[in-house]
Write a protein that holds these residues in place. Structure first.
Motif, PDB file in Angstrom:
ATOM      1  N   TRP A   1      30.526  34.110   7.319  1.00  0.00           N
ATOM      2  CA  TRP A   1      30.279  34.185   5.717  1.00  0.00           C
ATOM      3  C   TRP A   1      29.870  32.524   5.525  1.00  0.00           C
ATOM      4  CZ3 TRP A   1      28.084  38.958   5.711  1.00  0.00           C
ATOM      5  CH2 TRP A   1      28.129  39.706   6.533  1.00  0.00           C
ATOM      6  N   PRO A   2      31.031  31.545   5.107  1.00  0.00           N
ATOM      7  CA  PRO A   2      30.915  30.437   4.435  1.00  0.00           C
ATOM      8  C   PRO A   2      29.314  30.089   4.723  1.00  0.00           C
ATOM      9  CG  PRO A   2      33.008  31.168   5.702  1.00  0.00           C
ATOM     10  CD  PRO A   2      32.226  31.425   6.508  1.00  0.00           C
ATOM     11  N   TRP A   3      28.913  29.741   5.670  1.00  0.00           N
ATOM     12  CA  TRP A   3      27.553  29.859   6.491  1.00  0.00           C
ATOM     13  C   TRP A   3      26.483  30.469   5.229  1.00  0.00           C
ATOM     14  CZ3 TRP A   3      28.299  25.021   8.254  1.00  0.00           C
ATOM     15  CH2 TRP A   3      29.555  24.680   9.079  1.00  0.00           C
ATOM     16  N   LEU A   4      27.024  31.712   5.275  1.00  0.00           N
ATOM     17  CA  LEU A   4      26.144  32.008   4.561  1.00  0.00           C
ATOM     18  C   LEU A   4      25.932  31.903   3.510  1.00  0.00           C
ATOM     19  CD1 LEU A   4      23.623  34.257   5.257  1.00  0.00           C
ATOM     20  CD2 LEU A   4      25.187  36.230   5.214  1.00  0.00           C
ATOM     21  N   SER A   5      27.150  31.763   2.890  1.00  0.00           N
ATOM     22  CA  SER A   5      27.148  31.432   1.708  1.00  0.00           C
ATOM     23  C   SER A   5      26.563  29.773   1.275  1.00  0.00           C
ATOM     24  CB  SER A   5      28.505  31.668   1.277  1.00  0.00           C
ATOM     25  OG  SER A   5      29.575  32.657   1.434  1.00  0.00           O
ATOM     26  N   LEU A   6      26.381  29.212   1.898  1.00  0.00           N
ATOM     27  CA  LEU A   6      26.009  27.331   1.471  1.00  0.00           C
ATOM     28  C   LEU A   6      24.397  27.696   1.882  1.00  0.00           C
ATOM     29  CD1 LEU A   6      26.451  25.086   1.663  1.00  0.00           C
ATOM     30  CD2 LEU A   6      26.275  24.729   3.760  1.00  0.00           C
ATOM     31  N   ALA A   7      24.239  28.201   2.699  1.00  0.00           N
ATOM     32  CA  ALA A   7      22.925  28.954   2.501  1.00  0.00           C
ATOM     33  C   ALA A   7      22.394  29.125   1.425  1.00  0.00           C
ATOM     34  CB  ALA A   7      22.342  29.357   3.533  1.00  0.00           C
ATOM     35  N   ALA A   8      22.784  30.398   0.919  1.00  0.00           N
ATOM     36  CA  ALA A   8      22.699  30.911  -0.233  1.00  0.00           C
ATOM     37  C   ALA A   8      22.613  30.308  -1.668  1.00  0.00           C
ATOM     38  CB  ALA A   8      23.521  32.166   0.043  1.00  0.00           C
ATOM     39  N   LEU A   9      23.276  29.473  -1.705  1.00  0.00           N
ATOM     40  CA  LEU A   9      23.890  28.307  -2.751  1.00  0.00           C
ATOM     41  C   LEU A   9      22.014  27.358  -2.619  1.00  0.00           C
ATOM     42  CD1 LEU A   9      24.774  27.231  -4.601  1.00  0.00           C
ATOM     43  CD2 LEU A   9      26.705  26.309  -2.727  1.00  0.00           C
ATOM     44  N   VAL A  10      21.654  27.265  -1.300  1.00  0.00           N
ATOM     45  CA  VAL A  10      20.848  26.158  -1.074  1.00  0.00           C
ATOM     46  C   VAL A  10      19.638  26.923  -1.673  1.00  0.00           C
ATOM     47  CG1 VAL A  10      19.301  25.073   0.731  1.00  0.00           C
ATOM     48  CG2 VAL A  10      21.808  24.784   1.057  1.00  0.00           C
TER      49      VAL A  10
ATOM     50  N   PRO B   1      30.985  41.960  12.483  1.00  0.00           N
ATOM     51  CA  PRO B   1      31.160  41.523  10.538  1.00  0.00           C
ATOM     52  C   PRO B   1      29.875  42.378  10.361  1.00  0.00           C
ATOM     53  CG  PRO B   1      31.970  39.392  11.469  1.00  0.00           C
ATOM     54  CD  PRO B   1      31.915  40.514  12.742  1.00  0.00           C
ATOM     55  N   PHE B   2      28.703  41.752  10.969  1.00  0.00           N
ATOM     56  CA  PHE B   2      26.928  41.986  10.650  1.00  0.00           C
ATOM     57  C   PHE B   2      27.150  43.580  10.327  1.00  0.00           C
ATOM     58  CE2 PHE B   2      25.925  37.681  10.870  1.00  0.00           C
ATOM     59  CZ  PHE B   2      25.917  37.472   9.968  1.00  0.00           C
ATOM     60  N   LYS B   3      27.541  44.288  11.718  1.00  0.00           N
ATOM     61  CA  LYS B   3      27.457  45.316  12.241  1.00  0.00           C
ATOM     62  C   LYS B   3      27.937  46.550  10.958  1.00  0.00           C
ATOM     63  CE  LYS B   3      27.391  49.146  15.601  1.00  0.00           C
ATOM     64  NZ  LYS B   3      27.690  49.068  17.572  1.00  0.00           N
ATOM     65  N   THR B   4      29.353  46.158  10.942  1.00  0.00           N
ATOM     66  CA  THR B   4      30.315  46.676   9.604  1.00  0.00           C
ATOM     67  C   THR B   4      29.255  46.591   8.290  1.00  0.00           C
ATOM     68  OG1 THR B   4      32.244  45.560  10.539  1.00  0.00           O
ATOM     69  CG2 THR B   4      31.953  46.238   8.368  1.00  0.00           C
ATOM     70  N   PHE B   5      28.664  45.587   7.913  1.00  0.00           N
ATOM     71  CA  PHE B   5      28.061  45.610   6.264  1.00  0.00           C
ATOM     72  C   PHE B   5      27.258  46.276   6.607  1.00  0.00           C
ATOM     73  CE2 PHE B   5      24.418  43.608   4.540  1.00  0.00           C
ATOM     74  CZ  PHE B   5      24.614  43.653   2.874  1.00  0.00           C
ATOM     75  N   TYR B   6      26.482  46.045   7.190  1.00  0.00           N
ATOM     76  CA  TYR B   6      25.122  46.944   7.827  1.00  0.00           C
ATOM     77  C   TYR B   6      24.932  48.325   7.932  1.00  0.00           C
ATOM     78  CZ  TYR B   6      20.641  49.071   9.742  1.00  0.00           C
ATOM     79  OH  TYR B   6      19.525  49.566   9.347  1.00  0.00           O
ATOM     80  N   LYS B   7      26.407  48.671   8.840  1.00  0.00           N
ATOM     81  CA  LYS B   7      27.247  50.268   8.945  1.00  0.00           C
ATOM     82  C   LYS B   7      27.623  51.439   8.034  1.00  0.00           C
ATOM     83  CE  LYS B   7      24.678  51.516  12.971  1.00  0.00           C
ATOM     84  NZ  LYS B   7      22.891  52.364  12.953  1.00  0.00           N
ATOM     85  N   VAL B   8      28.540  50.476   7.118  1.00  0.00           N
ATOM     86  CA  VAL B   8      29.367  50.801   6.347  1.00  0.00           C
ATOM     87  C   VAL B   8      29.441  50.162   4.797  1.00  0.00           C
ATOM     88  CG1 VAL B   8      31.658  50.935   6.027  1.00  0.00           C
ATOM     89  CG2 VAL B   8      31.515  50.544   8.173  1.00  0.00           C
ATOM     90  N   VAL B   9      29.596  49.536   4.673  1.00  0.00           N
ATOM     91  CA  VAL B   9      28.882  48.626   3.421  1.00  0.00           C
ATOM     92  C   VAL B   9      27.547  49.010   2.427  1.00  0.00           C
ATOM     93  CG1 VAL B   9      29.143  46.660   1.644  1.00  0.00           C
ATOM     94  CG2 VAL B   9      30.843  46.840   3.345  1.00  0.00           C
ATOM     95  N   LEU B  10      26.765  48.397   2.952  1.00  0.00           N
ATOM     96  CA  LEU B  10      25.272  48.892   2.856  1.00  0.00           C
ATOM     97  C   LEU B  10      25.150  50.770   2.848  1.00  0.00           C
ATOM     98  CD1 LEU B  10      22.891  46.866   1.880  1.00  0.00           C
ATOM     99  CD2 LEU B  10      21.845  47.234   3.974  1.00  0.00           C
TER     100      LEU B  10
ATOM    101  N   ASP C   1      37.637  30.457   6.863  1.00  0.00           N
ATOM    102  CA  ASP C   1      37.192  30.220   8.693  1.00  0.00           C
ATOM    103  C   ASP C   1      35.675  30.095   8.847  1.00  0.00           C
ATOM    104  OD1 ASP C   1      37.693  30.815  10.437  1.00  0.00           O
ATOM    105  OD2 ASP C   1      38.031  33.139  10.914  1.00  0.00           O
ATOM    106  N   PHE C   2      35.849  28.867   9.299  1.00  0.00           N
ATOM    107  CA  PHE C   2      34.578  28.339   9.164  1.00  0.00           C
ATOM    108  C   PHE C   2      34.089  28.549  10.476  1.00  0.00           C
ATOM    109  CE2 PHE C   2      35.515  25.086   6.109  1.00  0.00           C
ATOM    110  CZ  PHE C   2      34.607  25.476   5.605  1.00  0.00           C
ATOM    111  N   ARG C   3      34.857  29.761  11.539  1.00  0.00           N
ATOM    112  CA  ARG C   3      34.102  29.745  12.623  1.00  0.00           C
ATOM    113  C   ARG C   3      33.380  31.248  12.413  1.00  0.00           C
ATOM    114  NH1 ARG C   3      40.163  30.858  15.580  1.00  0.00           N
ATOM    115  NH2 ARG C   3      40.624  31.394  13.723  1.00  0.00           N
ATOM    116  N   SER C   4      33.688  32.249  10.381  1.00  0.00           N
ATOM    117  CA  SER C   4      33.287  33.110  10.646  1.00  0.00           C
ATOM    118  C   SER C   4      31.576  32.788  10.117  1.00  0.00           C
ATOM    119  CB  SER C   4      34.268  33.578   9.462  1.00  0.00           C
ATOM    120  OG  SER C   4      32.833  34.437   8.233  1.00  0.00           O
TER     121      SER C   4
END
Length: 546
Positions: free
Chosen positions: A10-19, A455-464, A5-8
């Motif tokens: 995460w794919p763009w963050l994956s691409l940036a990390a790959l670069v 999504p970012f807040k969930t990662f920061y508040k729950v997963v991290l 889902d390119f509206r998310s």
């Protein structure tokens, strides 16, 4: 594979990390490999075939790695078996072995063995006074001795866990069928623990191939691959990188072959044992218990010898290269903190920045790989593992060749120092973070998002927060190994950017052992203090299997 889902974000963050990974890992590696073929008729591989010293360096490195691997197993495997199966006096001190591996940098180990058995060493001088002349500690004897006492710990740690978890009921079943106890261990237990032994042995082999500090200090005139690579890089100065790139490419190929063998062994040699029980350590009394306790204690004492000697040398009066043992001073320590503190400041700043950036990057990329999979994330996983196949010398050469000038000139800046440390230790953070993320249920994250959290807040508040223990463990490991790094930093640093390890290395080269001991003692202290704080105060288990 999930639908993207390119509206998310995460794919763009994956691409940036790959670069980022391609730019700072694959691009330098590709530059090394292509530079080895040269241009204008200067093919490094052809030159290597006619370079007797270069071929000798490769051959000597393979021989040294084979011998050290064998001697490390010769010490590590029996020690692991005795530790796992028996209880004896002095067994508790074996718990120091993993700590020794982290606390004492290799450059300090090489230095202190020279202070004991070098040309002006303590034991050398004492024996010389009574007419006994010891052979030179430089060359094969010193290399094998020092490297064995550094790397046997890896075999011990890898093997003791395997033996401790081996199902003793299998041995008992074999013995009930008439097999002798000794034969049952060789026929039943050994095949099960052999993958762990071989994996540890292959790890030792790769570390010896890529070893720089000990090899440079003790090799003397003995050609070795890591030394030849460093000398080619220094002599060529980056203007003609053909031979340095060729030597670096040979090192990469050798290590990659061993790593592939390691993966094959682990994948095809693993035995699955369920609902078993490990053997209860049997109390060893009498003469046997005393002898084994003394031998185990002796091994640990020899491993701790560098720490003991560097403590004494740091406070010993010196006259040039001569240490006046028994005469004490604080002048050496004063030099570290007052007269010339820049290496200390540089080490703390560079290692601190590399740890902070590396752990943050590892946490995010690991989250993408495990929880937000797409067609890019497998490449993130593969490329982030590449530094395992690169020795520090190879990484340093790759960074210098790639970023010496052009579109991203980093040579001469502090950024290239931080970058070298960050890339070198990136797999630590990736391994710990991914292992933890596999154990975190997706339902917790989904519940947070269903309640309206982005999504970012969930990662920061729950997963991290749930990743915190693994991140803390990886941060300590990254810090301790980054601050002790020499092989990569020695090639990328410029004047004024010396770290503690570089300063110790230079002082050893000038035979100023008292000053080297002072800087070495401070280096060990800033490695040990975070470990003590993390394990004793915050209860972080940095040695737990991830």
């Amino acid at each position: 594979m999930r639908q993207i889902d390119f509206r998310s974000p995460w794919p763009w963050l994956s691409l940036a990390a790959l670069v980022v990974l391609i730019t700072f890992i694959l691009y330098p590696l590709l530059n090394i490999l292509t530079a080895s073929f040269g241009s204008g008729g200067q093919n490094g591989w052809v030159q290597l075939l006619h370079n007797d010293k270069g071929l000798a360096a490769i051959g000597n490195t393979l021989i040294l790695a084979t011998i050290v691997t064998f001697t490390s197993c010769l010490i590590g495997v029996p020690l692991a078996y005795v530790t796992a199966r028996y209880s004896f006096r002095g067994k508790a001190i074996l718990a120091l072995l993993p700590l020794i591996t982290l606390v004492i940098p290799e450059v300090i180990t090489a230095q202190t063995w020279l202070m004991i058995l070098g040309n002006n060493g303590i034991i050398t001088r004492l024996l010389r006074d009574i007419g006994i002349i010891l052979p030179s500690f430089y060359g094969w004897f010193g290399l094998i001795t020092v490297l064995t006492f550094i790397y046997y710990t890896y075999v011990y740690i890898g093997t003791v866990a395997s033996i401790s978890h081996f199902d003793v009921q299998l041995e008992e079943a074999a013995q009930s069928l008439g097999t002798s106890p000794v034969k049952s261990r060789f026929k039943v237990m050994l095949p099960v623990i052999m993958p762990a032994i071989l994996a540890s042995a292959l790890l030792v082999f790769t570390m010896v191939v890529g070893n720089f500090a000990v090899s440079t200090i003790l090799s003397n005139k003995l050609p070795l691959l890591s030394v030849a690579t460093y000398q080619a890089a220094v002599s060529e100065g980056g203007s003609n990188p053909v031979m340095q790139s060729t030597f670096a490419s040979v090192s990469v190929v050798m290590i990659m072959i061993v790593l592939f063998a390691n993966r094959w062994i682990v994948a095809h040699g693993r035995y699955q044992i369920t609902q078993g029980r490990g053997a209860t350590p049997r109390r060893m009394k009498g003469r046997a218990g005393i002898i084994i306790g003394l031998v185990a204690s002796l091994i640990v004492i020899l491993s701790l010898l560098p720490l003991i000697v560097v403590c004494g040398g740091a406070f010993t009066v010196s006259r040039g290269p001569v240490l006046r043992w028994g005469e004490w001073t604080f002048a050496n320590i004063e030099r570290v903190f007052v007269t010339a503190p820049q290496p200390l400041i540089n080490s703390i700043c560079y290692a601190g920045m590399a740890t902070l950036i590396g752990i943050s990057f590892s946490a995010i990329v690991s989250y993408l790989i495990v929880k937000k999979r797409n067609f890019i994330t497998p490449w993130l996983d593969y490329i982030s593992s590449v530094p395992l196949a690169l020795s520090g010398t190879v990484l340093g050469i790759g960074l210098v060749v790639s970023f010496n000038s052009g579109w991203l000139p980093l040579t001469g800046t502090a950024a290239i120092m931080v970058l070298a440390l960050l890339i070198r230790r990136l797999p630590f953070g990736m391994r710990n973070s991914q292992a933890t993320l596999h154990n975190i249920s997706n339902s917790m994250e989904e519940a947070s998002i269903s309640l309206g959290a982005p999504p970012f807040k969930t990662f920061y508040k729950v997963v991290l927060p749930m990743m915190a223990p693994a991140i803390a463990s990886a941060a300590i490991l990254t810090w301790t190994t980054s601050i002790a790094e020499l092989s990569a930093s020695i090639l990328v640093y410029s004047a004024g950017q010396e770290t503690l390890t570089i300063q110790v290395f230079r002082l050893i080269g000038s035979n100023l052992m008292a000053y080297a001991s002072a800087y070495g003692l401070v280096l060990i202290a800033i490695i040990l203090i975070p470990i003590v704080i993390a394990t004793k105060i915050f209860k972080v288990n940095i040695f737990a299997a991830k």
